[in-house]
Design a protein around this motif. Structure first.
Motif, PDB file in Angstrom:
ATOM      1  N   ARG A 225       0.832  -1.214   0.000  1.00 24.17           N
ATOM      2  CA  ARG A 225       0.000   0.000   0.000  1.00 24.17           C
ATOM      3  C   ARG A 225       0.859   1.253   0.000  1.00 24.17           C
ATOM      4  O   ARG A 225       0.615   2.198  -0.753  1.00 24.17           O
ATOM      5  CB  ARG A 225      -0.923  -0.031   1.234  1.00 24.17           C
ATOM      6  CG  ARG A 225      -1.839   1.182   1.382  1.00 24.17           C
ATOM      7  CD  ARG A 225      -2.927   1.142   0.313  1.00 24.17           C
ATOM      8  NE  ARG A 225      -3.936   2.170   0.526  1.00 24.17           N
ATOM      9  CZ  ARG A 225      -3.804   3.465   0.257  1.00 24.17           C
ATOM     10  NH1 ARG A 225      -2.662   3.918  -0.242  1.00 24.17           N
ATOM     11  NH2 ARG A 225      -4.809   4.309   0.468  1.00 24.17           N
ATOM     12  N   ILE A 226       1.865   1.254   0.854  1.00 22.47           N
ATOM     13  CA  ILE A 226       2.754   2.427   0.929  1.00 22.47           C
ATOM     14  C   ILE A 226       3.579   2.560  -0.342  1.00 22.47           C
ATOM     15  O   ILE A 226       3.792   3.661  -0.870  1.00 22.47           O
ATOM     16  CB  ILE A 226       3.657   2.313   2.169  1.00 22.47           C
ATOM     17  CG1 ILE A 226       2.811   2.371   3.438  1.00 22.47           C
ATOM     18  CG2 ILE A 226       4.697   3.409   2.182  1.00 22.47           C
ATOM     19  CD1 ILE A 226       3.591   2.104   4.711  1.00 22.47           C
ATOM     20  N   THR A 227       4.032   1.415  -0.858  1.00 21.34           N
ATOM     21  CA  THR A 227       4.884   1.450  -2.055  1.00 21.34           C
ATOM     22  C   THR A 227       4.106   1.954  -3.260  1.00 21.34           C
ATOM     23  O   THR A 227       4.617   2.755  -4.062  1.00 21.34           O
ATOM     24  CB  THR A 227       5.431   0.044  -2.342  1.00 21.34           C
ATOM     25  OG1 THR A 227       6.161  -0.410  -1.204  1.00 21.34           O
ATOM     26  CG2 THR A 227       6.348   0.063  -3.556  1.00 21.34           C
ATOM     27  N   ILE A 228       2.890   1.514  -3.419  1.00 17.97           N
ATOM     28  CA  ILE A 228       2.107   1.894  -4.591  1.00 17.97           C
ATOM     29  C   ILE A 228       1.810   3.392  -4.585  1.00 17.97           C
ATOM     30  O   ILE A 228       1.926   4.070  -5.618  1.00 17.97           O
ATOM     31  CB  ILE A 228       0.803   1.077  -4.642  1.00 17.97           C
ATOM     32  CG1 ILE A 228       1.123  -0.394  -4.953  1.00 17.97           C
ATOM     33  CG2 ILE A 228      -0.162   1.635  -5.677  1.00 17.97           C
ATOM     34  CD1 ILE A 228      -0.069  -1.299  -4.891  1.00 17.97           C
ATOM     35  N   PHE A 229       1.420   3.928  -3.425  1.00 16.27           N
ATOM     36  CA  PHE A 229       1.053   5.357  -3.361  1.00 16.27           C
ATOM     37  C   PHE A 229       2.259   6.264  -3.162  1.00 16.27           C
ATOM     38  O   PHE A 229       2.177   7.456  -3.452  1.00 16.27           O
ATOM     39  CB  PHE A 229       0.032   5.595  -2.233  1.00 16.27           C
ATOM     40  CG  PHE A 229      -1.349   5.118  -2.606  1.00 16.27           C
ATOM     41  CD1 PHE A 229      -2.228   5.968  -3.256  1.00 16.27           C
ATOM     42  CD2 PHE A 229      -1.757   3.821  -2.355  1.00 16.27           C
ATOM     43  CE1 PHE A 229      -3.495   5.527  -3.621  1.00 16.27           C
ATOM     44  CE2 PHE A 229      -3.010   3.383  -2.713  1.00 16.27           C
ATOM     45  CZ  PHE A 229      -3.901   4.239  -3.349  1.00 16.27           C
TER      46      PHE A 229
ATOM     47  N   VAL B 139      -4.915   4.907   7.861  1.00 15.73           N
ATOM     48  CA  VAL B 139      -6.161   4.251   8.282  1.00 15.73           C
ATOM     49  C   VAL B 139      -6.282   2.869   7.625  1.00 15.73           C
ATOM     50  O   VAL B 139      -6.667   1.884   8.262  1.00 15.73           O
ATOM     51  CB  VAL B 139      -7.368   5.138   7.926  1.00 15.73           C
ATOM     52  CG1 VAL B 139      -8.670   4.370   8.141  1.00 15.73           C
ATOM     53  CG2 VAL B 139      -7.366   6.397   8.759  1.00 15.73           C
ATOM     54  N   ALA B 140      -5.949   2.769   6.327  1.00 18.23           N
ATOM     55  CA  ALA B 140      -6.029   1.492   5.628  1.00 18.23           C
ATOM     56  C   ALA B 140      -5.056   0.477   6.221  1.00 18.23           C
ATOM     57  O   ALA B 140      -5.379  -0.715   6.363  1.00 18.23           O
ATOM     58  CB  ALA B 140      -5.746   1.696   4.147  1.00 18.23           C
ATOM     59  N   CYS B 141      -3.860   0.927   6.591  1.00 15.55           N
ATOM     60  CA  CYS B 141      -2.866   0.014   7.180  1.00 15.55           C
ATOM     61  C   CYS B 141      -3.308  -0.477   8.553  1.00 15.55           C
ATOM     62  O   CYS B 141      -3.161  -1.658   8.880  1.00 15.55           O
ATOM     63  CB  CYS B 141      -1.516   0.727   7.289  1.00 15.55           C
ATOM     64  SG  CYS B 141      -0.731   1.061   5.683  1.00 15.55           S
ATOM     65  N   ILE B 142      -3.855   0.476   9.358  1.00 13.52           N
ATOM     66  CA  ILE B 142      -4.343   0.059  10.677  1.00 13.52           C
ATOM     67  C   ILE B 142      -5.486  -0.941  10.525  1.00 13.52           C
ATOM     68  O   ILE B 142      -5.578  -1.937  11.252  1.00 13.52           O
ATOM     69  CB  ILE B 142      -4.805   1.290  11.480  1.00 13.52           C
ATOM     70  CG1 ILE B 142      -3.601   2.181  11.800  1.00 13.52           C
ATOM     71  CG2 ILE B 142      -5.505   0.862  12.769  1.00 13.52           C
ATOM     72  CD1 ILE B 142      -3.976   3.497  12.436  1.00 13.52           C
TER      73      ILE B 142
ATOM     74  N   ALA C   5      -7.347  -6.439  11.040  1.00 11.62           N
ATOM     75  CA  ALA C   5      -8.045  -7.585  10.446  1.00 11.62           C
ATOM     76  C   ALA C   5      -7.170  -8.840  10.491  1.00 11.62           C
ATOM     77  O   ALA C   5      -7.658  -9.944  10.746  1.00 11.62           O
ATOM     78  CB  ALA C   5      -8.446  -7.264   9.013  1.00 11.62           C
ATOM     79  N   GLY C   6      -5.859  -8.686  10.242  1.00 14.99           N
ATOM     80  CA  GLY C   6      -4.957  -9.834  10.280  1.00 14.99           C
ATOM     81  C   GLY C   6      -4.859 -10.437  11.667  1.00 14.99           C
ATOM     82  O   GLY C   6      -4.923 -11.655  11.835  1.00 14.99           O
ATOM     83  N   ILE C   7      -4.732  -9.551  12.687  1.00 11.30           N
ATOM     84  CA  ILE C   7      -4.631 -10.057  14.059  1.00 11.30           C
ATOM     85  C   ILE C   7      -5.949 -10.701  14.486  1.00 11.30           C
ATOM     86  O   ILE C   7      -5.978 -11.810  15.028  1.00 11.30           O
ATOM     87  CB  ILE C   7      -4.241  -8.916  15.022  1.00 11.30           C
ATOM     88  CG1 ILE C   7      -2.827  -8.397  14.673  1.00 11.30           C
ATOM     89  CG2 ILE C   7      -4.301  -9.392  16.465  1.00 11.30           C
ATOM     90  CD1 ILE C   7      -2.430  -7.167  15.448  1.00 11.30           C
ATOM     91  N   GLY C   8      -7.046  -9.990  14.233  1.00 11.54           N
ATOM     92  CA  GLY C   8      -8.350 -10.515  14.651  1.00 11.54           C
ATOM     93  C   GLY C   8      -8.709 -11.815  13.957  1.00 11.54           C
ATOM     94  O   GLY C   8      -9.169 -12.779  14.596  1.00 11.54           O
TER      95      GLY C   8
ATOM     96  N   THR D 204     -15.918  -0.202   7.876  1.00  7.39           N
ATOM     97  CA  THR D 204     -16.942   0.821   8.147  1.00  7.39           C
ATOM     98  C   THR D 204     -16.459   1.822   9.184  1.00  7.39           C
ATOM     99  O   THR D 204     -16.597   3.037   9.016  1.00  7.39           O
ATOM    100  CB  THR D 204     -18.230   0.136   8.637  1.00  7.39           C
ATOM    101  OG1 THR D 204     -18.654  -0.820   7.656  1.00  7.39           O
ATOM    102  CG2 THR D 204     -19.327   1.163   8.865  1.00  7.39           C
ATOM    103  N   PHE D 205     -15.894   1.303  10.254  1.00  4.42           N
ATOM    104  CA  PHE D 205     -15.452   2.163  11.347  1.00  4.42           C
ATOM    105  C   PHE D 205     -14.341   3.108  10.876  1.00  4.42           C
ATOM    106  O   PHE D 205     -14.365   4.312  11.157  1.00  4.42           O
ATOM    107  CB  PHE D 205     -14.968   1.301  12.510  1.00  4.42           C
ATOM    108  CG  PHE D 205     -14.432   2.093  13.656  1.00  4.42           C
ATOM    109  CD1 PHE D 205     -15.298   2.783  14.511  1.00  4.42           C
ATOM    110  CD2 PHE D 205     -13.057   2.192  13.892  1.00  4.42           C
ATOM    111  CE1 PHE D 205     -14.805   3.533  15.572  1.00  4.42           C
ATOM    112  CE2 PHE D 205     -12.566   2.929  14.939  1.00  4.42           C
ATOM    113  CZ  PHE D 205     -13.438   3.609  15.793  1.00  4.42           C
ATOM    114  N   MET D 206     -13.368   2.572  10.165  1.00  4.77           N
ATOM    115  CA  MET D 206     -12.265   3.414   9.708  1.00  4.77           C
ATOM    116  C   MET D 206     -12.737   4.447   8.699  1.00  4.77           C
ATOM    117  O   MET D 206     -12.245   5.588   8.656  1.00  4.77           O
ATOM    118  CB  MET D 206     -11.162   2.543   9.092  1.00  4.77           C
ATOM    119  CG  MET D 206     -10.450   1.662  10.116  1.00  4.77           C
ATOM    120  SD  MET D 206      -9.641   2.629  11.400  1.00  4.77           S
ATOM    121  CE  MET D 206      -9.006   1.319  12.465  1.00  4.77           C
TER     122      MET D 206
END
Length: 520
Positions: free
Chosen positions: A90-94, A103-106, A111-114, A141-143
């Protein structure tokens, strides 16, 4: 989004194809879990490359779904590693760390941990997937709402559509993986069944072929031979190609023997039996220990076998039979020899009392059935003054005397149907089937004369200087109510009359005809 569907589906197919053997195992090492995370992370990068860009800083794709898939296969280590791939991509592309990217990374890390924790601690398959999807949808939704009106990059309508795509894509992936899991399980069970079948087949084939001296023949319900073992070639002299596809049992069975037994069964069951019907009967009705038959080898020689016929069942129907024939030729010879020994007198080598009783009963029944007017004659004789002979010459000489007298008795018998037996001690008996009283008296006199002319010295006799015998003869016409014991009693009474009349005589039961010794 269609491209994301295609990429996700293709990846899951390929991943399952490459690692399905490892995925069957209930536990997976950490190295494999990390490999799962890396592979799913690479897939996530492809999904990012084909994501749907809402604006230069915002894109939507199936990254959350691939993270859930990674969690399902590899647990928390795999899902977390896949999420890190997404963050880096995500960071590399943008190329810059904007609030939207943060927000997308968080969101993806959460999601990965949960998902990893849910897949680790929840047992039921669909509950895992639904909770993981619900977590991802909640985070998205929340983010999105957390960004506020000024920073929000996804309109509400697009957000709802995105959530619908994520939900449907997640359910599709769950269904696809469930299908793969079920298919892998079936394939695994099939492999196990095939290995078990091959093992059993090899074991059966080894048993089938290793039976030495036992001819095993498998034939279908129509009587066509389908399998034979090596012993069939060795014992019978046929090659495999001589028997496979041919009809049994007529190839190496005795046709007359089969026809004879078929006739017995036809009479017994009041319906016709022939050929293969006999062996169907053997399989279904005969005792499990089998039946003796004669086999004819390719060279024409014969052997005796103990044949056990077993039906082959499939879905409740008989599809064929297996015949297991053990060569008992030598055993039968030994049994016959032992039987003969049990029926022979060990001293004189003629029939013993048991054999005499059996033969007399058999000949009595035959004469009764035939109604022959000559009837059945019986001669009974013993050696005169035999106790004095033993006292004078000793028991060994007495045994030799018994042997010589029995040999003389055998020599005067003119037919194979006649039989001489040692009745007991120095007493003997001769059975003469189909012989009238005249013929029996003539043979008795011939025997009396032969013993006297043999000139066996007997100094202890009070009637002659040589061995002599006394003879009683009886003749009977067997009929209902008369037993063979009556004939024995009559011959014995005639013998008693010979002894009472001075010995060395032949007497008939009824007329007491005397054949006295000529004047010395």
């Amino acid at each position: 989004m269609i491209a994301n569907f295609a990429l996700l589906t293709a990846f899951l197919f390929l991943f399952n194809l490459l690692f399905r053997r490892y995925l069957r195992k209930p536990t997976r090492p950490l190295q494999f879990k990390l490999l799962i995370g890396i592979l799913h992370g690479l897939c996530a990068l492809f999904l990012l490359m084909f994501s749907f860009k809402i604006n230069p800083s915002t894109m939507i794709d199936f990254r959350h779904i691939i993270v859930i898939c990674s969690a399902y296969f590899g647990g928390l280590p795999a899902s977390l590693l896949t999420a890190l791939f997404v963050v880096i991509g995500r960071i590399t592309i943008f190329g810059q760390l904007t609030p939207t990217a943060v927000v997308a990374c968080i969101s993806i890390i959460s999601a990965g941990i949960g998902s990893g924790l849910i897949m680790q601690y929840v047992d039921q398959y669909w509950r895992r997937w639904l909770l993981s999807l619900l977590l991802s949808l909640t985070l998205i939704t929340f983010m999105s709402l957390l960004m506020g009106p000024n920073l929000r990059t996804i309109p509400y309508l697009d957000l709802v559509s995105y959530l619908a795509f994520i939900g449907s894509g997640g359910l599709f992936s769950a269904r696809l993986i469930a299908f793969f899991t079920y298919s892998n399980q079936l394939a695994h069970e099939l492999e196990i069944s095939e290995r078990r079948y091959r093992s059993l087949h090899m074991l059966q084939e080894a048993i089938f072929q290793s039976s030495v001296g036992t001819v095993i023949t498998a034939f279908d319900s129509g009587g066509t031979i389908t399998h034979i073992n090596k012993a069939a070639e060795t014992v019978l002299g046929y090659q495999t190609e001589d028997l496979i596809g041919r009809e049994t049992p007529m190839i190496f069975h005795d046709p007359e023997e089969i026809a004879g037994y078929a006739g017995e069964l036809s009479v017994l069951h009041n319906k016709p039996f022939q050929g293969l019907d006999v062996f169907r009967h053997c399989a279904m009705e005969e005792p499990p220990e089998g039946r003796e038959w004669s086999y004819i080898r390719k060279d024409g020689s014969r052997l005796t076998v103990l044949l056990i016929v077993t039906p082959l069942w499939l879905d409740g129907e008989i599809t064929g039979f297996i015949g297991t024939a053990t060569d008992i030729t030598e055993r039968k010879k030994m049994e016959n020899t032992l039987q003969q020994l049990s029926l022979m007198d060990g001293l004189t080598n003629i029939a013993n009392r048991r054999y005499f009783d059996e033969t007399l009963a058999k000949e009595w029944g035959r004469a009764k059935r035939s109604g022959n007017p000559n009837g059945l004659s019986l001669i009974m004789f013993d050696i005169d003054n035999f106790k004095a002979y033993n006292d004078t010459y000793g028991h060994q000489a007495g045994d030799e005397c018994l042997r010589r007298v029995s040999l003389l008795g055998k020599q005067i018998l003119g037919r194979t149907s006649d039989m001489i037996a040692r009745y007991g001690g120095e007493e003997f008996a001769i059975i003469l089937p189909d012989t009238n009283i005249t013929g029996a008296l003539g043979l008795a006199e011939k025997l009396r004369s032969a013993v006297e002319q043999a000139g066996i010295p007997h100094e202890g006799s009070d009637i002659s200087s040589v061995i002599t015998i006394s003879i009683g003869v009886a003749n009977g016409l067997p009929s209902a109510g008369i037993l063979p014991e009556q004939l024995i009693a009559e011959a014995d009474q005639a013998l008693y009359a010979s002894k009472a009349g001075g010995r060395n005589k032949v007497n008939h039961y009824e007329t007491l005809i005397s054949h006295s010794l000529p004047d010395q």
